[in-house]
Motif scaffolding. Structure first.
Motif, mmCIF file in Angstrom:
data_model
loop_
_atom_site.group_PDB
_atom_site.id
_atom_site.type_symbol
_atom_site.label_atom_id
_atom_site.label_comp_id
_atom_site.label_asym_id
_atom_site.label_seq_id
_atom_site.Cartn_x
_atom_site.Cartn_y
_atom_site.Cartn_z
ATOM 1 N N TYR A 13 1.678 -1.212 5.396
ATOM 2 C CA TYR A 13 2.151 -1.395 4.025
ATOM 3 C C TYR A 13 1.803 -2.799 3.529
ATOM 4 O O TYR A 13 1.755 -3.751 4.297
ATOM 5 C CB TYR A 13 3.659 -1.171 3.938
ATOM 6 C CG TYR A 13 4.077 0.254 4.197
ATOM 7 C CD1 TYR A 13 3.694 1.282 3.348
ATOM 8 C CD2 TYR A 13 4.865 0.568 5.304
ATOM 9 C CE1 TYR A 13 4.090 2.593 3.583
ATOM 10 C CE2 TYR A 13 5.258 1.871 5.550
ATOM 11 C CZ TYR A 13 4.864 2.879 4.686
ATOM 12 O OH TYR A 13 5.249 4.175 4.924
ATOM 13 N N THR A 14 1.623 -2.918 2.228
ATOM 14 C CA THR A 14 1.141 -4.155 1.637
ATOM 15 C C THR A 14 2.245 -5.211 1.570
ATOM 16 O O THR A 14 3.380 -4.916 1.204
ATOM 17 C CB THR A 14 0.611 -3.892 0.218
ATOM 18 O OG1 THR A 14 -0.433 -2.916 0.292
ATOM 19 C CG2 THR A 14 0.068 -5.158 -0.413
ATOM 20 N N ALA A 15 1.874 -6.437 1.894
ATOM 21 C CA ALA A 15 2.739 -7.602 1.689
ATOM 22 C C ALA A 15 2.063 -8.481 0.639
ATOM 23 O O ALA A 15 1.041 -9.091 0.911
ATOM 24 C CB ALA A 15 2.933 -8.365 2.993
ATOM 25 N N ARG A 16 2.634 -8.524 -0.556
ATOM 26 C CA ARG A 16 1.982 -9.223 -1.661
ATOM 27 C C ARG A 16 3.037 -9.958 -2.490
ATOM 28 O O ARG A 16 4.203 -10.005 -2.137
ATOM 29 C CB ARG A 16 1.212 -8.240 -2.529
ATOM 30 C CG ARG A 16 2.060 -7.116 -3.108
ATOM 31 C CD ARG A 16 1.207 -6.056 -3.787
ATOM 32 N NE ARG A 16 1.969 -4.853 -4.048
ATOM 33 C CZ ARG A 16 1.475 -3.626 -3.993
ATOM 34 N NH1 ARG A 16 0.207 -3.443 -3.684
ATOM 35 N NH2 ARG A 16 2.229 -2.573 -4.251
ATOM 36 N N ASN A 17 2.565 -10.560 -3.577
ATOM 37 C CA ASN A 17 3.436 -11.322 -4.481
ATOM 38 C C ASN A 17 4.108 -12.483 -3.760
ATOM 39 O O ASN A 17 5.275 -12.803 -4.000
ATOM 40 C CB ASN A 17 4.506 -10.430 -5.112
ATOM 41 C CG ASN A 17 3.923 -9.224 -5.822
ATOM 42 O OD1 ASN A 17 2.887 -9.332 -6.464
ATOM 43 N ND2 ASN A 17 4.578 -8.083 -5.688
ATOM 44 N N THR A 51 -1.419 -7.441 8.041
ATOM 45 C CA THR A 51 -1.365 -6.268 7.181
ATOM 46 C C THR A 51 -2.081 -6.605 5.889
ATOM 47 O O THR A 51 -2.395 -7.758 5.612
ATOM 48 C CB THR A 51 0.086 -5.839 6.917
ATOM 49 O OG1 THR A 51 0.091 -4.530 6.349
ATOM 50 C CG2 THR A 51 0.807 -6.807 5.987
ATOM 51 N N GLN A 52 -2.369 -5.597 5.099
ATOM 52 C CA GLN A 52 -3.033 -5.853 3.837
ATOM 53 C C GLN A 52 -2.086 -6.541 2.869
ATOM 54 O O GLN A 52 -0.869 -6.399 2.951
ATOM 55 C CB GLN A 52 -3.542 -4.556 3.240
ATOM 56 C CG GLN A 52 -2.466 -3.519 2.965
ATOM 57 C CD GLN A 52 -3.030 -2.237 2.405
ATOM 58 O OE1 GLN A 52 -3.924 -2.271 1.550
ATOM 59 N NE2 GLN A 52 -2.537 -1.100 2.876
ATOM 60 N N GLY A 53 -2.653 -7.313 1.956
ATOM 61 C CA GLY A 53 -1.823 -8.005 0.989
ATOM 62 C C GLY A 53 -2.453 -9.308 0.561
ATOM 63 O O GLY A 53 -3.674 -9.491 0.639
ATOM 64 N N ALA A 54 -1.621 -10.251 0.120
ATOM 65 C CA ALA A 54 -2.137 -11.512 -0.386
ATOM 66 C C ALA A 54 -1.013 -12.535 -0.435
ATOM 67 O O ALA A 54 0.150 -12.203 -0.663
ATOM 68 C CB ALA A 54 -2.740 -11.332 -1.777
ATOM 69 N N ALA A 55 -1.380 -13.791 -0.230
ATOM 70 C CA ALA A 55 -0.453 -14.908 -0.388
ATOM 71 C C ALA A 55 -1.246 -16.119 -0.851
ATOM 72 O O ALA A 55 -2.402 -16.308 -0.455
ATOM 73 C CB ALA A 55 0.281 -15.211 0.913
ATOM 74 N N THR A 56 -0.629 -16.935 -1.688
ATOM 75 C CA THR A 56 -1.221 -18.174 -2.164
ATOM 76 C C THR A 56 -0.496 -19.345 -1.515
ATOM 77 O O THR A 56 0.738 -19.389 -1.482
ATOM 78 C CB THR A 56 -1.115 -18.280 -3.693
ATOM 79 O OG1 THR A 56 -1.860 -17.207 -4.278
ATOM 80 C CG2 THR A 56 -1.673 -19.602 -4.191
#
Length: 714
Positions: free
Chosen positions: A486-490, A510-515
């Motif tokens: 499951y995506t980990a984003r925001n 896992t898929q997703g994005a972090a800044t």
């Protein structure tokens, strides 16, 4: 932690070995005691540790070290502050009990400090990955005299081996006086000697004092069953060193009108095992709205506070919660506006502080300025779902198996569960020696973990001003702990100081994005980033450099292996397929034939682009810049895959946005008679991180197709 020649203590009272570093706002609780590690004291015994291995005594010790005393051996502490009371965290071998002789400036006291294994060596076989744990316990003593900073207090083993971990020195407040108009439990027949059963006297006092104060005078009181119907009343003691209730179940009620205020006494239970079907808790259920718990000493219970029902605007502050076999405190759904602040927790057998949004979400609640040490089977702080939650200015040290310092998670355990929503604020926290090897995953958990376990992270997760020191593995982990990707984003991470990580700064699984902005790291053990989403081919995790980052710009080179603490980033094997298991994307896919199938190591599965839509691209993120010199492109080897020619060029990029042509377009013949395999040799040139195949034609099918894309350095 290295041996110290002098006492070094944080203002919060928790001893840790930290090199000078820029500090954010003070983290942890303001505590009335100062802790001194046994390994920083003078001893005739031997030091155990350091060790992070699950199941070892040292792994559960504060600082991962302690001092073992055989009979006749002693450890002598230099008192760090004026004090007349001490609490000692210790271990004795299973099945044994005894005492420590106590010396002040060389003079032996008549009192001894009792020690027992009764509350240690807990087994929870139904929890996957657990082993016998909960090795330490705490024992406290009023010295009946004042000692000053620089005085010596020694503990000597007599007849039983004792391992001493840490000693807390404090000046105990004098007993408080009875409030005017209060109802004393002794007036209702309570026995302050602890010999008689005072349960009924407490019940009568609570009923009689409705709207007022129940007074618990100095003494020791035994309760054999829980109180209920507690509402619109204050229960007040003379101070937790003076008023002591012996009970494993103090309040057990599903609802209350609220305005319950519990303060200034100790509740010490007799819980020796964890039985989740039993309400062996200080508070089980609801105190009702606008209630408070303060100045309490809670020990030897299953859980300190297991809170369900209406606890709106509850304040839990200035308490000590020690030696629980499960959580220290758990907001088990429906909590609104709860503030848990300035508490000290040590030696929990599960999450020290948890919010679990079961049945209804916890909302607008916070854990702030708490000091947590040695949770030995889970996290320091865990947020399982909930809306608009704050975790701020906490100090967490020495997590063990199955635990991070802080976990922000959509792990539901049961339904109906309410996932993370709104804004989750994680600010100003300090994590020391947190993160652990997870025996179920057979890989490590980071100091701060964001976990899309049972569903994607949709909330805004804002992580700011974090200090992470001596994590045995990684600093920040992004994972879907169920393995379902499951995506980990925001997610944003702003302003972090990372010092001495065992492996990596960012562990992305896992898929997703972090800044990341303003994240500085020194003493990184292996590489800056481990970026290997699971399952293979499920998607990518994008690490965006927002500026101001330093010390962690390298990427672990081999997703087929886990970095070991301190091993450094190995040179890639020239014969290793750099593309296998790496994140893959495409301009389009047909049905279930997704991009990840082209890098899953299985030549029988394949990616197929959208049909009748040339040109099509397949892009593989190799994780770091690599001097790729050879590609091997495959289609399934079965004869049913008739020979065909695909026209393609090879492109490359270092940043995933600007691509250049590495090899111009040409025709490549795939034939099952020769294994349906094509080798593409690339020219020498600068390295590339993002490898792209740009396909403009296929004579066998109106789409681009690859079962494997392999990339090699030679």
């Amino acid at each position: 932690m290295p041996a110290l020649g002098a006492v070094v203590a944080l203002a919060a009272g928790l001893l840790v070995a930290l090199t000078p570093a820029p500090a954010h706002a003070a983290a942890g609780a303001t505590l009335p005691f100062t802790s001194v590690e046994a390994e920083a004291a003078t001893t005739t015994g031997s030091t155990v540790g350091p060790d992070h291995t699950q199941g070892t005594l040292a792994s559960e010790a504060s600082g991962r070290r302690a001092v073992r005393l055989n009979s006749g051996q002693r450890v002598e502490f230099t008192v760090p502050r004026a004090a007349d009371a001490v609490n000692v965290a210790y271990n004795v071998p299973d099945g044994q009990s005894g005492s420590l002789d106590v010396y002040v400036n060389g003079a032996k006291l008549a009192k001894t400090l009792p020690v027992t294994s009764q509350y240690s060596y807990v087994d929870t076989g139904w929890i996957a990955g657990s082993r016998t744990h909960h090795f330490f316990a705490n024992s406290r003593l009023l010295l009946d005299r004042n000692v000053q900073a620089g005085d010596k207090v020694a503990f000597q083993a007599t007849g039983v081996q004792v391992t001493v971990d840490v000693a807390d020195f404090e000046q105990a407040a004098a007993p408080a006086t009875r409030p005017a108009g209060s109802v004393s439990v002794t007036d209702r027949g309570a026995d302050p000697s602890g010999r008689g059963d005072s349960t009924q006297a407490f019940r009568e006092a609570v009923s009689a004092a409705r709207g007022g104060v129940v007074w618990i005078p100095p003494g020791e009181y035994r309760l054999t069953s829980a109180l209920s119907g507690v509402q619109n009343v204050t229960l007040q003691g003379a101070g937790h060193w003076h008023s002591v209730v012996r009970s494993s179940r103090f309040i057990d009620q599903s609802s209350s009108a609220g305005n319950v205020h519990i303060k200034d006494f100790a509740v010490i239970g007799e819980v020796t095992e964890r039985v989740d079907s039993q309400p062996d808790n200080f508070v089980n259920g609801s105190l009702g709205p606008n209630s408070s718990v303060s100045g309490m000493w809670l020990q030897h219970l299953k859980v300190g506070l297991w809170l369900t029902g209406n606890n709106d605007n509850l304040v839990v502050e200035n308490n000590r919660i020690l030696d629980t076999t499960a959580d220290g405190l758990n907001l088990n759904g429906t909590a609104k506006g709860v503030r848990v602040r300035n508490n000290f927790l040590r030696n929990q057998g599960d999450d020290s502080l948890a919010m679990w949004s079961l049945n209804a979400p916890n909302t607008h609640s916070s854990f702030e300025n708490n000091t947590i040490s040695q949770p030995n089977l889970a996290n320091g702080i865990a947020i399982y779902g909930g809306t608009d939650i704050t975790v701020k200015d906490n100090l967490i040290a020495d997590t063990n198996a199955l635990g991070s310092g802080i976990a922000i998670s959509n792990q539901k355990f049961l339904d109906p569960f309410h996932p993370l929503a709104g804004t989750i604020t994680v600010s100003g926290n300090t994590l020391v020696r947190t993160g652990a090897m997870n025996p179920n995953w057979n890989h490590p958990m980071g100091a701060l973990r964001v976990d899309s376990y049972d569903s994607a992270i949709e909330a805004q997760v804002r992580i700011t001003d974090t200090t992470i020191t001596d994590s045995p593995y990684s600093a920040f982990e992004f994972v879907s702990g169920s393995g379902r990707g499951y995506t980990a984003r925001n997610i944003t991470v702003d302003g972090a100081t990372v010092t001495r990580t065992g492996t990596v700064v960012v562990q992305a699984e896992t898929q997703g994005a972090a800044t990341f902005r303003g994240v500085t790291a020194t003493g990184v053990g292996s590489a800056g980033v481990y970026n290997c989403p699971y399952p293979s081919g499920s998607g990518t995790f994008t690490v965006t450099d927002g500026g101001g980052n330093s010390g962690w710009n390298s990427t672990w080179s081999d997703c087929s292996t886990w970095p070991e603490p301190g091993q450094g980033n190995p040179d890639p094997d020239p014969d290793r397929n750099l593309a296998r298991g790496r994140p893959a994307t495409a301009t389009g896919s047909q049905d279930v034939y997704t991009p990840g199938r082209a890098v899953d190591g299985d030549a029988n599965s394949y990616w197929e682009s959208a049909n009748h839509a040339f040109p099509q691209d397949l892009t593989v993120d190799l994780g770091s810049s690599q001097a790729v010199r050879r590609l091997v492109l495959k289609l399934p080897p079965q004869a049913v895959w008739q020979a065909r020619t695909q026209t393609l060029s090879v492109q490359g990029s270092t940043d995933g946005s600007a691509y250049t042509t590495v090899l111009a377009a040409r025709d490549y013949r795939f034939d099952p008679a020769t294994g349906n395999t094509v080798t593409v040799n690339l020219p020498s040139g600068p390295g590339l991180r993002h490898l792209r195949l740009h396909v403009t034609g296929n004579t066998g099918w109106p789409a681009a197709q690859f079962s494997e894309v392999e990339a090699y350095l030679s």
